[in-house]
Design a protein around this motif. Structure first.
Motif, mmCIF file in Angstrom:
data_model
loop_
_atom_site.group_PDB
_atom_site.id
_atom_site.type_symbol
_atom_site.label_atom_id
_atom_site.label_comp_id
_atom_site.label_asym_id
_atom_site.label_seq_id
_atom_site.Cartn_x
_atom_site.Cartn_y
_atom_site.Cartn_z
ATOM 1 N N CYS A 162 61.135 26.021 -26.850
ATOM 2 C CA CYS A 162 62.183 25.141 -27.399
ATOM 3 C C CYS A 162 62.946 24.532 -26.219
ATOM 4 N N ASN A 163 63.558 23.411 -26.425
ATOM 5 C CA ASN A 163 64.378 22.811 -25.366
ATOM 6 C C ASN A 163 65.572 23.686 -25.035
ATOM 7 N N CYS A 167 59.184 20.685 -30.677
ATOM 8 C CA CYS A 167 58.685 20.104 -29.426
ATOM 9 C C CYS A 167 57.490 20.871 -28.887
ATOM 10 N N LYS A 212 65.939 26.745 -22.498
ATOM 11 C CA LYS A 212 66.299 26.546 -21.090
ATOM 12 C C LYS A 212 67.593 27.287 -20.752
ATOM 13 N N ASP A 235 67.110 20.494 -30.060
ATOM 14 C CA ASP A 235 65.839 20.714 -30.759
ATOM 15 C C ASP A 235 66.019 20.210 -32.186
ATOM 16 N N CYS A 252 58.340 20.263 -24.971
ATOM 17 C CA CYS A 252 59.564 20.988 -24.630
ATOM 18 C C CYS A 252 59.794 20.976 -23.112
ATOM 19 N N VAL A 253 61.045 21.074 -22.711
ATOM 20 C CA VAL A 253 61.392 21.087 -21.298
ATOM 21 C C VAL A 253 60.712 22.273 -20.608
ATOM 22 N N ARG A 280 71.409 20.006 -24.587
ATOM 23 C CA ARG A 280 70.034 19.779 -25.016
ATOM 24 C C ARG A 280 69.958 19.835 -26.545
#
Length: 350
Positions: free
Chosen positions: A300-301, A288, A304, A312, A294-295, A310
């Motif tokens: 990476c997500n 991402c 978080k 990836d 990505c968030v 969530r």
């Protein structure tokens, strides 16, 4: 020059001996095997005046191994094989002669071996070469022992098929599986093949179940999810190395897992990769991050590290690292923390 003089010169030229019967082989190339019999399926029949001339006809016939001479009718029968042990018909005044000549060991051929190995072979013997497993035959592989004691071996090749694509290009049926030989110094291996839009893929599976659950491992990368492939690892590496492109899909789902510190991937050599799920080498990121998806702009997500489920996911395409041999996971010690991972098959093309 008389006809007799011409025959004497002919005998000298053929390195034979002049006798009352004509030109006789100097080294007794032909020996009496049966009397008053005649084998079937001769190569050629001609009329001559003597056994010596019949022997001469056999000598100038490239594949002649045996001959029969009917003294009454002056008929000369030529054969392209050793007819010892065959069923003969009674035929008065006819003798069968078989060549004493033998050929030695068959020469070696790349990716091929004789179907039978002997120290010597009788003149007329025919022996097929067999291609090694994972190789495709092109040409005629049959060797023929000539009356001269030399082998006549037509041109043929046994080409090693390094991938599903190479096998397909040679007209071999590759689905669902085919035998290939990615490294000529290694044994052949059976692999799965898939064809999509006329592109042929070599597919290597493994023993990891889809969506494997991980919890109870708090220490950094303490869980080791080893990936055992259904082909020997060195052979998998060989397949990757001879392929034009390879990729492996990975999905990591998380809840409360700090992926950047807790998770890692082992490459083909067992070393830790410098990227995560589909990331860029050296950046310890995920797919991402490549397109800023990505968030919160993270790498990476799962970075978080909150209590929202969530994910990836992405593809590893670094050939020098493939196949991935393990996924390492930590930070799942608390009851509210867990992860799932999915490892796709290794897929190569070209």
């Amino acid at each position: 020059m008389t006809e007799y003089d011409k025959l004497v010169l002919l005998c000298l030229f053929l390195k034979t001996v002049m006798t009352a019967n004509g030109c006789e082989p100097a080294e007794k190339k032909y020996v009496l095997e049966n009397k008053n019999v005649l084998a079937s399926r001769w190569t050629r029949m001609t009329s001559v005046e003597s056994r010596g001339l019949c022997a001469f006809e056999c000598q100038i016939e490239l594949y002649c191994v045996a001959f029969a001479f009917n003294e009454h009718d002056r008929e000369c029968y030529l054969y392209d094989r050793d007819i010892t042990g065959e069923v003969y018909d009674q035929h008065l005044n006819t003798n069968i002669y078989i060549s004493n000549t033998r050929c030695g060991l068959l020469p070696t051929k790349e990716n091929a071996s004789p179907e039978s190995m002997q120290a010597t072979y009788a003149a007329g013997a025919r022996v097929n070469y067999i291609c090694s497993s994972g190789c495709n035959l092109d040409g005629s592989p049959q060797a023929h022992c000539l009356p001269s004691g030399d082998w006549h071996i037509p041109t043929f090749t046994c080409k090693a098929m390094k991938s599903c694509q190479e096998a397909y290009n040679l007209g071999i049926t590759v689905t669902p599986t085919v035998i290939i030989r990615p490294d000529p110094n290694e044994e052949a291996v059976t692999v799965s093949c898939e064809i999509t839009n006329n592109v042929v893929y070599t597919v290597i599976g493994h023993d990891v179940a889809n969506k494997t659950h991980v919890t109870g491992y708090e220490a950094r990368r303490s869980y080791v999810g080893t990936i055992n492939y259904n082909v020997d690892l060195q052979q998998v590496i060989n397949i990757v190395d001879v392929s034009a492109e390879c990729e492996q899909y990975i999905k990591f789902e998380c809840r409360g897992v700090a992926i950047a510190l807790a998770v890692g991937l082992n490459t083909r050599t067992g070393t830790l990769a410098t990227y995560l799920i589909g990331g860029v080498k050296g950046q310890n990121d995920c797919a991402c991050h490549r397109n800023n998806a990505c968030v919160d702009g993270l790498l990476c997500n799962c970075q978080k590290n909150d209590y929202v489920l969530r994910a990836d996911e992405g593809y590893i395409r670094y050939k020098e690292d493939l196949p991935i041999t393990a996924i390492l996971i930590g930070d799942t010690g608390a009851s509210s923390e867990f992860a799932y991972y999915t490892i796709g098959n290794l897929v190569c093309k070209g």
